[in-house]
Scaffold this motif. Structure first.
Motif, short mmCIF file in Angstrom:
data_model
loop_
_atom_site.label_atom_id
_atom_site.label_comp_id
_atom_site.label_asym_id
_atom_site.label_seq_id
_atom_site.Cartn_x
_atom_site.Cartn_y
_atom_site.Cartn_z
N ARG A 40 0.86 -1.17 0.00
CA ARG A 40 0.00 0.00 0.00
C ARG A 40 0.90 1.23 0.00
N PHE A 41 0.32 2.40 -0.32
CA PHE A 41 1.09 3.63 -0.44
C PHE A 41 1.89 3.91 0.84
N ALA A 42 1.23 3.85 1.99
CA ALA A 42 1.89 4.16 3.26
C ALA A 42 3.04 3.19 3.53
N GLU A 43 2.88 1.93 3.14
CA GLU A 43 3.96 0.95 3.33
C GLU A 43 5.16 1.29 2.46
N LEU A 44 4.89 1.70 1.21
CA LEU A 44 5.98 2.13 0.33
C LEU A 44 6.69 3.34 0.92
N GLU A 62 4.05 7.60 -13.09
CA GLU A 62 4.89 7.41 -14.28
C GLU A 62 5.21 5.93 -14.50
N MET A 63 5.50 5.22 -13.41
CA MET A 63 5.83 3.80 -13.53
C MET A 63 4.61 2.99 -13.97
N GLU A 64 3.43 3.42 -13.54
CA GLU A 64 2.21 2.76 -14.01
C GLU A 64 2.02 3.02 -15.50
N GLU A 65 2.22 4.25 -15.94
CA GLU A 65 2.11 4.59 -17.37
C GLU A 65 3.10 3.80 -18.21
N ASP A 66 4.29 3.55 -17.65
CA ASP A 66 5.34 2.82 -18.37
C ASP A 66 5.17 1.31 -18.28
N GLY A 67 4.13 0.85 -17.59
CA GLY A 67 3.86 -0.57 -17.52
C GLY A 67 4.74 -1.33 -16.55
N LEU A 68 5.35 -0.64 -15.58
CA LEU A 68 6.23 -1.29 -14.61
C LEU A 68 5.50 -1.65 -13.32
N VAL A 69 4.48 -0.86 -13.00
CA VAL A 69 3.75 -1.02 -11.75
C VAL A 69 2.26 -1.16 -12.04
N HIS A 70 1.62 -2.06 -11.31
CA HIS A 70 0.17 -2.23 -11.41
C HIS A 70 -0.45 -1.58 -10.18
N ARG A 71 -1.48 -0.79 -10.39
CA ARG A 71 -2.21 -0.12 -9.31
C ARG A 71 -3.59 -0.75 -9.22
N GLU A 72 -3.87 -1.37 -8.09
CA GLU A 72 -5.17 -2.03 -7.87
C GLU A 72 -5.97 -1.21 -6.87
N VAL A 73 -7.14 -0.74 -7.31
CA VAL A 73 -8.02 0.04 -6.45
C VAL A 73 -9.17 -0.85 -6.00
N TYR A 74 -9.34 -0.95 -4.69
CA TYR A 74 -10.44 -1.73 -4.11
C TYR A 74 -11.54 -0.76 -3.72
N ARG A 75 -12.73 -0.99 -4.26
CA ARG A 75 -13.88 -0.14 -3.98
C ARG A 75 -14.47 -0.53 -2.64
N GLN A 76 -13.96 0.07 -1.59
CA GLN A 76 -14.44 -0.20 -0.24
C GLN A 76 -14.27 1.06 0.59
N VAL A 77 -14.82 1.03 1.79
CA VAL A 77 -14.69 2.15 2.71
C VAL A 77 -13.95 1.65 3.94
N PRO A 78 -12.81 2.25 4.28
CA PRO A 78 -12.10 3.29 3.55
C PRO A 78 -11.47 2.72 2.28
N THR A 86 4.55 -5.32 -12.39
CA THR A 86 4.09 -6.06 -13.56
C THR A 86 5.23 -6.97 -14.01
N GLU A 87 4.98 -7.76 -15.02
CA GLU A 87 6.04 -8.60 -15.58
C GLU A 87 7.22 -7.75 -16.05
N GLN A 88 6.92 -6.60 -16.67
CA GLN A 88 8.00 -5.70 -17.12
C GLN A 88 8.77 -5.14 -15.94
N GLY A 89 8.07 -4.83 -14.85
CA GLY A 89 8.72 -4.32 -13.65
C GLY A 89 9.65 -5.35 -13.04
N VAL A 90 9.21 -6.61 -12.99
CA VAL A 90 10.06 -7.69 -12.47
C VAL A 90 11.29 -7.84 -13.36
#
Length: 124
Positions: A40-44, A62-78, A86-90
């Motif tokens: 999670r962001f705070a952990e990073l 930028e890393m998400e745009e470049d296909g290095l990082v995947h951002r997963e948003v969970y629709r929950q509260v909070p 991603t595979e490219q990031g690895v």
């Protein structure tokens, strides 16, 4: 392929690679996600002492745009957002591991201090 804001022209492969890892924090973000998995962001932010919130947000986008990082948003509260490689990031992190080993050897030769980490450093 991920949409990227940067598209060259490039002088060589190193130029293209440096385009996506430019700056102090991107390789460290890759290292953090590779060694500790989905975060999670705070952990990073805790794992990267000295990075500002603004810089971390910018680099993750930028890393998400470049296909290095995947951002997963969970629709929950909070709301919950997790980042992973991603595979490219690895693949890029694998390529950077030799550079990390070189840097560790340089630190040893110089007698440079190493910032302590919470678990064993796999590169050094």
């Amino acid at each position: 392929m991920a949409k990227s804001a940067r598209r060259g022209p490039y002088f060589c492969g190193i130029d293209a690679a440096m385009d996506v890892v430019a700056g102090k924090w991107k390789p460290l973000i890759l290292w953090e996600l590779n060694n500790y998995g989905t975060r999670r962001f705070a952990e990073l932010r805790r794992g990267l002492p000295g990075v500002s919130e603004k810089m971390l947000i910018q680099h993750l986008r930028e890393m998400e745009e470049d296909g290095l990082v995947h951002r997963e948003v969970y629709r929950q509260v909070p709301p919950k957002v997790e980042y992973s490689l991603t595979e490219q990031g690895v693949s890029l992190n694998t390529a950077l591991s030799s550079l990390g080993k070189w840097g560790t050897e340089r630190m040893r030769r110089m007698g440079a201090e190493k910032v302590p980490v919470s678990v064993e450093d796999p590169v050094g």
